[in-house]
Design a protein around this motif. Structure first.
Motif, PDB file in Angstrom:
ATOM      1  N   LEU A 142       0.889  -1.237  -0.150  1.00 26.42           N
ATOM      2  CA  LEU A 142      -0.002  -0.039  -0.127  1.00 26.42           C
ATOM      3  C   LEU A 142       0.987   1.083   0.054  1.00 26.42           C
ATOM      4  N   GLU A 143       1.885   1.232   0.746  1.00 27.86           N
ATOM      5  CA  GLU A 143       2.719   2.476   0.887  1.00 27.86           C
ATOM      6  C   GLU A 143       3.166   2.709  -0.745  1.00 27.86           C
ATOM      7  N   GLU A 144       3.675   1.893  -1.281  1.00 28.04           N
ATOM      8  CA  GLU A 144       4.095   2.143  -2.760  1.00 28.04           C
ATOM      9  C   GLU A 144       2.897   2.656  -3.480  1.00 28.04           C
ATOM     10  N   ARG A 145       1.559   2.479  -3.269  1.00 27.78           N
ATOM     11  CA  ARG A 145       0.565   2.818  -4.201  1.00 27.78           C
ATOM     12  C   ARG A 145       0.046   4.188  -3.710  1.00 27.78           C
ATOM     13  N   MET A 146       0.680   4.922  -2.587  1.00 29.37           N
ATOM     14  CA  MET A 146       0.291   6.138  -2.231  1.00 29.37           C
ATOM     15  C   MET A 146       1.075   7.186  -2.848  1.00 29.37           C
ATOM     16  N   CYS A 147       0.281   8.158  -3.107  1.00 32.80           N
ATOM     17  CA  CYS A 147       0.884   9.310  -3.561  1.00 32.80           C
ATOM     18  C   CYS A 147       1.645  10.181  -2.392  1.00 32.80           C
ATOM     19  N   LYS A 148       3.178  10.342  -2.669  1.00 33.19           N
ATOM     20  CA  LYS A 148       3.969  10.629  -1.398  1.00 33.19           C
ATOM     21  C   LYS A 148       3.519  12.242  -1.423  1.00 33.19           C
ATOM     22  N   LYS A 149       2.992  13.055  -2.254  1.00 34.78           N
ATOM     23  CA  LYS A 149       2.703  14.376  -1.878  1.00 34.78           C
ATOM     24  C   LYS A 149       1.292  14.701  -1.226  1.00 34.78           C
ATOM     25  N   HIS A 150       0.492  13.693  -1.722  1.00 34.61           N
ATOM     26  CA  HIS A 150      -0.849  14.091  -1.164  1.00 34.61           C
ATOM     27  C   HIS A 150      -1.502  13.007  -0.434  1.00 34.61           C
ATOM     28  N   ASP A 151      -0.675  12.009  -0.198  1.00 32.47           N
ATOM     29  CA  ASP A 151      -1.198  11.004   0.809  1.00 32.47           C
ATOM     30  C   ASP A 151      -2.521  10.237   0.102  1.00 32.47           C
ATOM     31  N   ARG A 152      -2.712  10.234  -1.105  1.00 29.00           N
ATOM     32  CA  ARG A 152      -3.728   9.617  -1.760  1.00 29.00           C
ATOM     33  C   ARG A 152      -3.416   8.634  -2.644  1.00 29.00           C
ATOM     34  N   LEU A 153      -4.606   7.365  -2.792  1.00 27.22           N
ATOM     35  CA  LEU A 153      -4.076   6.410  -3.712  1.00 27.22           C
ATOM     36  C   LEU A 153      -3.829   6.773  -5.080  1.00 27.22           C
ATOM     37  N   LEU A 154      -2.810   6.256  -5.552  1.00 27.08           N
ATOM     38  CA  LEU A 154      -2.591   6.478  -7.032  1.00 27.08           C
ATOM     39  C   LEU A 154      -3.328   5.487  -8.033  1.00 27.08           C
ATOM     40  N   GLU A 155      -4.449   6.219  -8.356  1.00 31.68           N
ATOM     41  CA  GLU A 155      -5.474   5.602  -9.209  1.00 31.68           C
ATOM     42  C   GLU A 155      -5.496   6.105 -10.572  1.00 31.68           C
ATOM     43  N   LEU A 156      -4.498   7.184 -11.097  1.00 29.81           N
ATOM     44  CA  LEU A 156      -4.484   7.644 -12.526  1.00 29.81           C
ATOM     45  C   LEU A 156      -3.240   7.397 -12.955  1.00 29.81           C
ATOM     46  N   PHE A 157      -3.259   7.657 -14.392  1.00 29.06           N
ATOM     47  CA  PHE A 157      -1.870   7.645 -15.138  1.00 29.06           C
ATOM     48  C   PHE A 157      -1.771   8.817 -15.817  1.00 29.06           C
ATOM     49  N   CYS A 158      -0.520   9.597 -15.838  1.00 29.38           N
ATOM     50  CA  CYS A 158      -0.269  10.685 -16.698  1.00 29.38           C
ATOM     51  C   CYS A 158       0.437  10.378 -17.878  1.00 29.38           C
ATOM     52  N   ARG A 159      -0.248  10.329 -18.987  1.00 31.43           N
ATOM     53  CA  ARG A 159       0.343   9.998 -20.431  1.00 31.43           C
ATOM     54  C   ARG A 159       1.511  10.896 -20.750  1.00 31.43           C
ATOM     55  N   THR A 160       1.557  12.153 -20.119  1.00 36.82           N
ATOM     56  CA  THR A 160       2.821  13.082 -20.639  1.00 36.82           C
ATOM     57  C   THR A 160       3.792  12.746 -20.114  1.00 36.82           C
ATOM     58  N   GLU A 161       3.995  12.422 -18.744  1.00 39.11           N
ATOM     59  CA  GLU A 161       5.179  12.324 -18.040  1.00 39.11           C
ATOM     60  C   GLU A 161       5.138  10.635 -17.680  1.00 39.11           C
ATOM     61  N   GLN A 162       4.189   9.957 -17.968  1.00 40.44           N
ATOM     62  CA  GLN A 162       4.392   8.544 -17.857  1.00 40.44           C
ATOM     63  C   GLN A 162       4.589   8.086 -16.257  1.00 40.44           C
ATOM     64  N   VAL A 163       3.840   8.774 -15.367  1.00 34.34           N
ATOM     65  CA  VAL A 163       3.817   8.307 -14.165  1.00 34.34           C
ATOM     66  C   VAL A 163       2.322   8.023 -13.653  1.00 34.34           C
ATOM     67  N   PHE A 164       2.296   7.697 -12.483  1.00 35.75           N
ATOM     68  CA  PHE A 164       1.296   7.425 -11.673  1.00 35.75           C
ATOM     69  C   PHE A 164       0.679   8.624 -10.771  1.00 35.75           C
TER      70      PHE A 164
END
Length: 535
Positions: A142-164
């Protein structure tokens, strides 16, 4: 006392709801019920009585918690839940709280960042503060699935920067970027898997081919090494035979000189012994002479004995030992000459044996043959007939020189072929480049695309400008032609004698090369022969 886990569910079941007690209480008659169940039961009745024994109570009894049954029911619930819950299987998310056997997680908490089995999830379903936590389907790491900045679940994908990213990220740094749900991006990537898998398989095949290529190289290298060792052993054995022969001849020379001295000495000794014998006999006769009484006999014998028997003057006679000075040096000089001759012969034998490894199939092309030439059906022989055959005009055909090219061409690497020239009095033989002029009278030299030797009765040469005269070879029967396209080398060999004839070096081959045969006289044909490996 038996533990709750050894009792059945009936021992902890409420008589009204028939489920395991929840906040059990007991009535004055001693029976136990869920607080909610008995309260609802009495609310719907006109009288207050026990649902089990029907004992009637005049006033509504005060309900008291049965602490012992409550604790035992709670333990029973926990044990039953644990038994009913499955253990975690490979690929499933385990409960992070279980300390013994890990059970399968049923939910993950995005606040606690912990995954829970059904048992350990119970506080999140009961405690008011924990009920506010966001529960999701079980997620591993779970810790790897959480946004480090907002402490929220990484559930989206940015196609520009190819990051979660999480939902809050789309309102900040990724506001203008195309962002899609993970599922949608997975579907896109899933569609690409086929191509990726094909590329991976292709790379694997290339690597396997490279492995096979390396293995083949090792096999070839081992084969070459074995052949090199065998050739070296052959050369060494030949040189050892030369040295042994030299040793034998040297010993014989020395022994013959020694025997000559011994014979001279023996002959002189024999002659001396004979003279001694003769003188001894004369001495004996002289001793007997004084005993003779007859004066006539005495005088007659004295006359024959007074002169000593004939002997040699030995004052100047002596045995002169043979001189060995220079014998070893002369013998070594002869050995060196023999070894040099033998080494040269062995080098040429080994060289011929090596180039024969590059034998190629050569058949003659009738479309290139001069009209005066006749080819065999198998394309292995060409004969000069003298008469001009009626043949269709072909831009590839020779019309001035009585030549013919092979069907096969060679642009790189090495190749070797042999041609029988026995009983053929005049011929050209070698290789020619593809763009040669086949219609005009030109010099058959490297400058014009021809690399060949010419044999004409008492003339043997390599055709160049100027020509290179070659030593005539007695009974030349078969010629080997070797070409190294990469090194710019054309070499000719006397196959039967196993001797190198000539090599043209520093050649430039910018076009495909073709074996070239050119018989000129009416005699035996030139024949492309199979290669018999030199021993």
């Amino acid at each position: 006392m038996a533990s709750p886990t050894s009792w059945s569910e009936e021992n902890f079941s409420c008589p009204i709801c028939l489920d395991v007690f929840s906040s059990p209480i007991f009535t004055p008659c001693g029976h136990n019920f869920c607080r909610t169940c008995i309260t609802k039961f009495w609310d719907e009745q006109a009288q207050y009585k026990c649902p089990v024994c029907n004992e009637l109570f005049h006033t509504r009894p005060v309900l008291r918690v049965n602490i012992l049954v409550s604790e035992m029911a709670a333990q029973f619930k926990t044990s039953v839940r644990v038994k009913e819950q499955p253990c975690v299987e490979p690929g499933e998310v385990p409960c992070d709280v279980c300390t013994g056997t890990q059970l399968k997680a049923v939910k993950s908490c995005l606040v606690c960042l912990i995954s829970y089995c059904q048992t350990h999830l119970e506080p999140h379903q009961r405690v008011a503060g924990l009920k506010k936590h966001q529960l999701v389907e079980p997620l591993d790491h779970l810790e790897e699935r959480m946004c480090k900045k907002h402490d929220r679940l990484l559930e989206l994908f940015c196609r520009t920067e190819q990051v979660f990213v999480c939902q809050f990220c789309t309102e900040g740094d990724h506001r203008s970027h195309p962002v899609v749900p993970l599922k949608e991006e997975c579907e896109v990537k899933m569609a690409q898997l086929g191509n990726i898998e094909s590329e991976v398989l292709q790379i694997i095949q290339e690597r396997n081919r490279k492995i096979n290529e390396i293995k083949d190289t090792i096999k070839l290298s081992k084969k070459d090494a074995d052949r090199e060792i065998a050739d070296g052993l052959q050369v060494l054995n030949a040189l050892m035979c030369c040295i042994e022969k030299w040793q034998e001849d040297f010993n014989q020379t020395v022994q013959e000189k020694m025997k000559s001295t011994e014979k001279q000495a023996e002959d002189l000794i024999k002659e001396l012994e004979q003279e001694i014998e003769d003188l001894t006999n004369r001495s004996s006769e002289l001793k007997l002479l004084p005993q003779t009484k007859d004066h006539l006999n005495f005088l007659q014998a004295f006359r024959s004995l007074k002169d000593p028997p004939p002997t040699r003057d030995w004052t100047t006679v002596e045995v002169r030992p043979q001189s060995y000075v220079g014998t070893l040096r002369g013998s070594l000089d002869q050995l060196e000459e023999t070894l040099n001759t033998e080494m040269k012969k062995l080098r040429e034998v080994v060289e011929l044996k090596r180039v024969q490894q590059y034998e190629v199939v050569v058949t003659l092309d009738p479309d290139t043959a001069h009209p005066c030439l006749t080819l065999s059906d198998d394309g292995k022989q060409v004969n000069y007939g003298g008469l001009v055959n009626q043949l269709p005009d072909n831009p590839k055909r020779f019309t001035y020189f009585a030549g013919v090219l092979s069907r096969q061409s060679f642009s790189s690497g090495r190749f070797y072929f042999e041609v029988q020239v026995k009983d053929t009095s005049v011929w050209y033989l070698g290789v020619a480049r593809e763009s040669i002029n086949r219609k005009a009278n030109i010099a058959l030299t490297p400058k014009n695309g021809y690399w060949m030797i010419l044999f004409h009765k008492d003339l043997f040469l390599f055709h160049d400008d100027p020509v290179v005269l070659l030593p005539l070879r007695a009974e030349l029967q078969k010629v080997g032609v070797f070409v190294d396209c990469d090194e710019g080398l054309v070499s000719f060999y006397d196959v039967e004698a196993k001797v190198h004839i000539y090599s043209a070096t520093g050649c430039t081959f910018s076009e495909p090369l073709y074996p070239f045969l050119c018989p000129i006289a009416i005699c035996a044909p030139l024949i492309i022969s199979p290669v018999n490996q030199t021993d």
